[in-house]
Design an enzyme around this catalytic site. Structure first.
Site, PDB file in Angstrom:
ATOM      1  N   CYS A  24      -4.574   2.278  -3.897  1.00  0.00           N
ATOM      2  CA  CYS A  24      -3.389   2.794  -3.200  1.00  0.00           C
ATOM      3  C   CYS A  24      -2.201   1.857  -3.368  1.00  0.00           C
ATOM      4  CB  CYS A  24      -3.653   3.027  -1.715  1.00  0.00           C
ATOM      5  SG  CYS A  24      -4.917   4.243  -1.389  1.00  0.00           S
ATOM      6  N   HIS A  62       0.880  -1.171   0.000  1.00  0.00           N
ATOM      7  CA  HIS A  62       0.000   0.000   0.000  1.00  0.00           C
ATOM      8  C   HIS A  62       0.921   1.226   0.000  1.00  0.00           C
ATOM      9  CE1 HIS A  62      -2.877   2.871   1.787  1.00  0.00           C
ATOM     10  NE2 HIS A  62      -3.836   2.002   1.523  1.00  0.00           N
ATOM     11  N   LYS A  67     -11.006  -0.993   9.775  1.00  0.00           N
ATOM     12  CA  LYS A  67     -11.107  -2.203   8.942  1.00  0.00           C
ATOM     13  C   LYS A  67     -11.515  -3.415   9.781  1.00  0.00           C
ATOM     14  CE  LYS A  67      -8.157  -0.472   5.367  1.00  0.00           C
ATOM     15  NZ  LYS A  67      -6.859  -0.429   4.718  1.00  0.00           N
ATOM     16  N   GLN A 127      -4.602  -5.095   6.760  1.00  0.00           N
ATOM     17  CA  GLN A 127      -5.512  -5.947   5.991  1.00  0.00           C
ATOM     18  C   GLN A 127      -5.590  -7.367   6.553  1.00  0.00           C
ATOM     19  OE1 GLN A 127      -8.344  -5.565   3.690  1.00  0.00           O
ATOM     20  NE2 GLN A 127      -6.851  -3.940   3.325  1.00  0.00           N
ATOM     21  N   ASP A 167       2.851  -4.461   8.206  1.00  0.00           N
ATOM     22  CA  ASP A 167       1.625  -3.693   8.101  1.00  0.00           C
ATOM     23  C   ASP A 167       0.462  -4.688   8.161  1.00  0.00           C
ATOM     24  OD1 ASP A 167      -0.681  -2.575   7.085  1.00  0.00           O
ATOM     25  OD2 ASP A 167       0.261  -1.731   5.291  1.00  0.00           O
TER      26      ASP A 167
HETATM   27  C1  LIG Z   1      -5.919   0.343   4.582  1.00  0.00           C
HETATM   28  C2  LIG Z   1      -4.504  -0.034   4.499  1.00  0.00           C
HETATM   29  C3  LIG Z   1      -3.501   0.852   4.901  1.00  0.00           C
HETATM   30  C4  LIG Z   1      -3.791   2.257   5.363  1.00  0.00           C
HETATM   31  O1  LIG Z   1      -4.559   2.263   6.496  1.00  0.00           O
HETATM   32  P1  LIG Z   1      -5.162   3.641   7.072  1.00  0.00           P
HETATM   33  O2  LIG Z   1      -6.206   3.170   8.019  1.00  0.00           O
HETATM   34  O3  LIG Z   1      -5.753   4.359   5.885  1.00  0.00           O
HETATM   35  O4  LIG Z   1      -4.063   4.387   7.694  1.00  0.00           O
HETATM   36  C5  LIG Z   1      -2.200   0.423   4.843  1.00  0.00           C
HETATM   37  N1  LIG Z   1      -1.895  -0.811   4.414  1.00  0.00           N
HETATM   38  C6  LIG Z   1      -2.829  -1.697   4.031  1.00  0.00           C
HETATM   39  C7  LIG Z   1      -2.421  -3.061   3.585  1.00  0.00           C
HETATM   40  C8  LIG Z   1      -4.158  -1.334   4.050  1.00  0.00           C
HETATM   41  O5  LIG Z   1      -5.095  -2.193   3.646  1.00  0.00           O
END
Ligand SMILES: *Cc1c(COP(=O)(O)O)cnc(C)c1O
Length: 408
Positions: free
Chosen positions: A366, A125, A228, A205, A202
């Site tokens: 993104c 992302h 999320k 997801q 990260d």
């Molecule tokens: C949504 C997402 C982000 C960004 O998250 P925010 O809540 O917008 O800060 C980063 N990495 C992944 C894999 C995502 O799905």
């Protein structure tokens, strides 16, 4: 009694928004990878906060402030237990994953030297690319990309070769939001630690779909966003091992994060407050704790299993549509399906689906480098949650078929 399957009809009743209509049709919400919907149990917690104990935390002598502080700190502990972090002070509240990554990237500025290397995966992302590029500009470190194959799986063989004594940091998503790939992060973390590099995963997801044990992963930094995970927007967490969080300098200066302030010099508070300058999203943090309670009451194991069934069913049904191609066919996937139909722009499909009440995302998600890899401008992305049904998959497939007939 051991629960063996989810009662989807009962679960759907928890989500008021699922009752609404869009463009005269029942809403079919398939944009869960962008943000999830919020159950009544979490909405009630948000209302309760503003109706009954709205106050600033960690500073008031009065009862409301105490109550808000207790609930906020209880939420931190819930999150700690959920992810099995060793200590609650290793959980830093942030505004979300983006903020969490920027905090770490900023902190590493003074820890890197010119010529050091940092590795990023090819399927990130933008929020797990841009902060590191900015870090490289500040520090003179070099950003290298871990390649992926045509299925959208990382080339772990090449990753191992890229790890050298110059490698200081590795960052990778646990699950790709554009492709749904579940990356073998435990193996990647162990390999990085072998050569002394730190790892940030990260988890934005992954957290809504997979039960994660941070101590078992042995990860240095992990991130998640409440919105999320059936929680509100504007709140998330950075997990960091205590040693690392003690090593990193504070990200922002302000109230809450200090021990003592004079005009000559200020000293910083201990963890977690050192990284929590200013009044935080108090209600959001408490509601994040409620969202975790909700997910656990449903059961992440059952969620994972059910969403996998939805993924398999939807994949099979969508592939029956002529000219439809799925991007991201990794063996290990969450319930994300990115696709295109030959000769049709993804936006046009998304617009027709919206007329039918079906919410999907179109575009680059993104993750422009992923789109460049497949030489496409974007995809249509349907992402499923545990409150979606097979009937909704059928609606999607019928809608895509209709779009195809109208547009080809
Ligand atoms: C949504 C997402 C982000 C960004 O998250 P925010 O809540 O917008 O800060 C980063 N990495 C992944 C894999 C995502 O799905």
């Amino acid at each position: 009694m051991i629960q063996t399957a989810l009662d989807i009809e009962a679960i759907r009743k928890d989500f008021p928004i699922l009752k609404r209509e869009v463009n005269g049709k029942p809403l079919v919400y398939l944009d869960n990878a962008a943000t999830s919907q919020t159950p009544q149990q979490v909405i009630d917690v948000i209302v309760d906060y503003y109706q009954n104990y709205n106050a600033n935390i960690h500073r008031g002598v009065h009862s409301l402030s105490q109550e808000a502080t207790d609930k906020y700190e209880l939420a931190r502990q819930k999150i700690q237990r959920h992810f099995n972090a060793a200590k609650s002070k290793e959980i830093i509240f942030t505004s979300g994953t983006t903020h969490a990554i920027n905090l770490v990237a900023n902190g590493f500025t003074s820890l890197l030297e010119k010529g050091d290397e940092v590795l990023v995966s090819a399927m990130e992302h933008h929020s797990n690319i841009v902060p590191w590029q900015m870090l490289c500009e500040r520090s003179g470190a070099v950003l290298k990309v871990i390649p992926m194959n045509n299925e959208g799986e990382l080339r772990i063989d090449l990753y191992r070769e890229m790890l050298t004594s110059k490698t200081k940091l590795v960052f990778c998503n646990h699950v790709s939001n554009a492709l749904g790939t579940i990356n073998p992060v435990k193996e990647m973390i162990a390999a990085a630690h072998n050569i002394g590099a730190a790892v940030l995963i990260d988890g934005a997801q992954a957290a809504p779909h997979i039960k994660t044990d941070l101590q078992e992963l042995d990860v240095d930094f992990y991130t998640a966003s409440a919105h999320k995970m059936c929680g509100p927007t504007g709140v998330g967490i950075l997990y960091g091992k205590e040693e690392w969080l003690n090593t990193l300098p504070p990200y922002q200066g302000g109230g809450e994060m200090i021990e003592e302030v004079t005009f000559e010099k200020s000293t910083y508070a201990g963890l977690p407050h050192k990284f929590e300058a200013g009044t935080p999203n108090i209600c959001g943090g408490i509601a994040f704790g409620a969202a975790i309670d909700y997910l656990n009451s449903v059961g992440l194991d059952l969620i994972e299993k059910y969403e996998h069934e939805l993924l398999e069913y939807a994949t099979e049904q969508l592939l029956s549509i002529e000219g439809l191609k799925i991007y991201g066919t990794a063996k290990q996937k969450t319930s994300v399906i990115s696709f295109n139909i030959q000769g049709i722009h993804p936006y046009d499909i998304g617009a027709i689906l919206d007329k039918l009440g079906i919410a999907v995302r179109t575009g680059h998600h993104c993750a422009q480098p992923v789109m460049d890899f497949f030489s496409i401008p974007g995809t249509v992305r349907a992402s499923f949650s545990f409150y979606n049904t097979k009937d909704e998959v059928d609606s999607l497939v019928a809608g895509v078929n209709k779009a195809r007939q109208m547009l080809v």
